[in-house]
Design an enzyme around this catalytic site. Sequence first.
Site, short mmCIF file in Angstrom:
data_model
loop_
_atom_site.label_atom_id
_atom_site.label_comp_id
_atom_site.label_asym_id
_atom_site.label_seq_id
_atom_site.Cartn_x
_atom_site.Cartn_y
_atom_site.Cartn_z
N ASP A 1 82.79 46.87 43.10
CA ASP A 1 82.54 47.04 44.54
C ASP A 1 81.09 46.61 44.79
O ASP A 1 80.16 47.29 44.35
CB ASP A 1 82.75 48.52 44.88
CG ASP A 1 82.60 48.82 46.37
OD1 ASP A 1 81.91 48.03 47.06
OD2 ASP A 1 83.14 49.85 46.82
N HIS A 2 80.92 45.50 45.52
CA HIS A 2 79.58 44.94 45.67
C HIS A 2 78.69 45.79 46.59
O HIS A 2 77.49 45.54 46.70
CB HIS A 2 79.67 43.50 46.18
CG HIS A 2 78.55 42.63 45.70
ND1 HIS A 2 77.28 43.10 45.42
CD2 HIS A 2 78.49 41.31 45.42
CE1 HIS A 2 76.50 42.12 45.03
NE2 HIS A 2 77.21 41.01 45.01
#
Length: 245
Positions: A221-222
């Site tokens: 999850d950036h």
Amino acid sequence: MPEQTEPDGTARRAALFGDIRLEPFSRINQIVARRMAESWKAIPHVTHFDAVDLKALQALTEKHTHEAQRAGFKLTWLPFVIKTCADVLAAHPRLNASINDAGDGLILKDYVNIGFAVDTPAGLMRPVIKRIDQKPWLEIAAEMNELADRSRSGRLPFEDAEGASFSITSLGRIGGHGFTPIINVPEVAILGISRAEPRARARPDGSFEHAMMLPLSLSYDHRVVDGAAAGRFMGDLIAGLEASG
Ligand code: CAO
């Protein structure tokens, strides 16, 4: 071709394109479909690809094969990957975290619970091995086999499928050079494993050797993990796996 003319144009479409059949989703399919779509819509996914030399993992698996046989199951290298991954996650707590409900903070966990995907006749299931950080490899391996068997026979209790802080999905012998796994909300990362394959590997002196390499792909999850942190996690994981033994 059906004789009746439905108002929605089914008969007309059948006449034009051919008949169709409806296969209802199983309960598991429905849950997985909803969760995957939610994750894909909400999370900015990035996938980091790498590979690990299998030599040490194969030697370790071979070394402990009889011990596992005596305990009543067939050993693969996956329990060692799970155990090493848990050790490395303890040193990279952001990959073992979740975003809080308000969306303004991170929930860091002082435990490592890893969910692993199991291919079952009823669809994809994801049992969870809890407190891996506190368990020896033999206990992890036995539990992995027990949970996979229960998943395949439809006897997995709800509580054994929840509470994960990270996931692993091994397509293993099924195949593929790499894939982009979808994160299980509320986790922030998932490790994919593809089929081991022979590759040429550069030695430090620039010459090449043949090695059996296991392709790994980490989706993250950036919002929580940036590319440098993911790269460092994978570097430590690969170093840990290649030093297994
Ligand atoms: N590359 C090559 N061979 C592999 C491998 C890999 N990455 N992973 C496993 N194998 C080989 C093992 O060496 C073993 O070989 P032998 O039978 O010759 O000793 C055999 O395949 C065993 O595989 P397995 O699948 O029974 O056991 P596992 O411990 O590797 O995996 C489990 C267990 C439960 C993860 C697996 O059975 C499974 O269900 N995988 C599918 C998960 C899935 O569907 N993921 C996709 C989800 S996203 O849609």
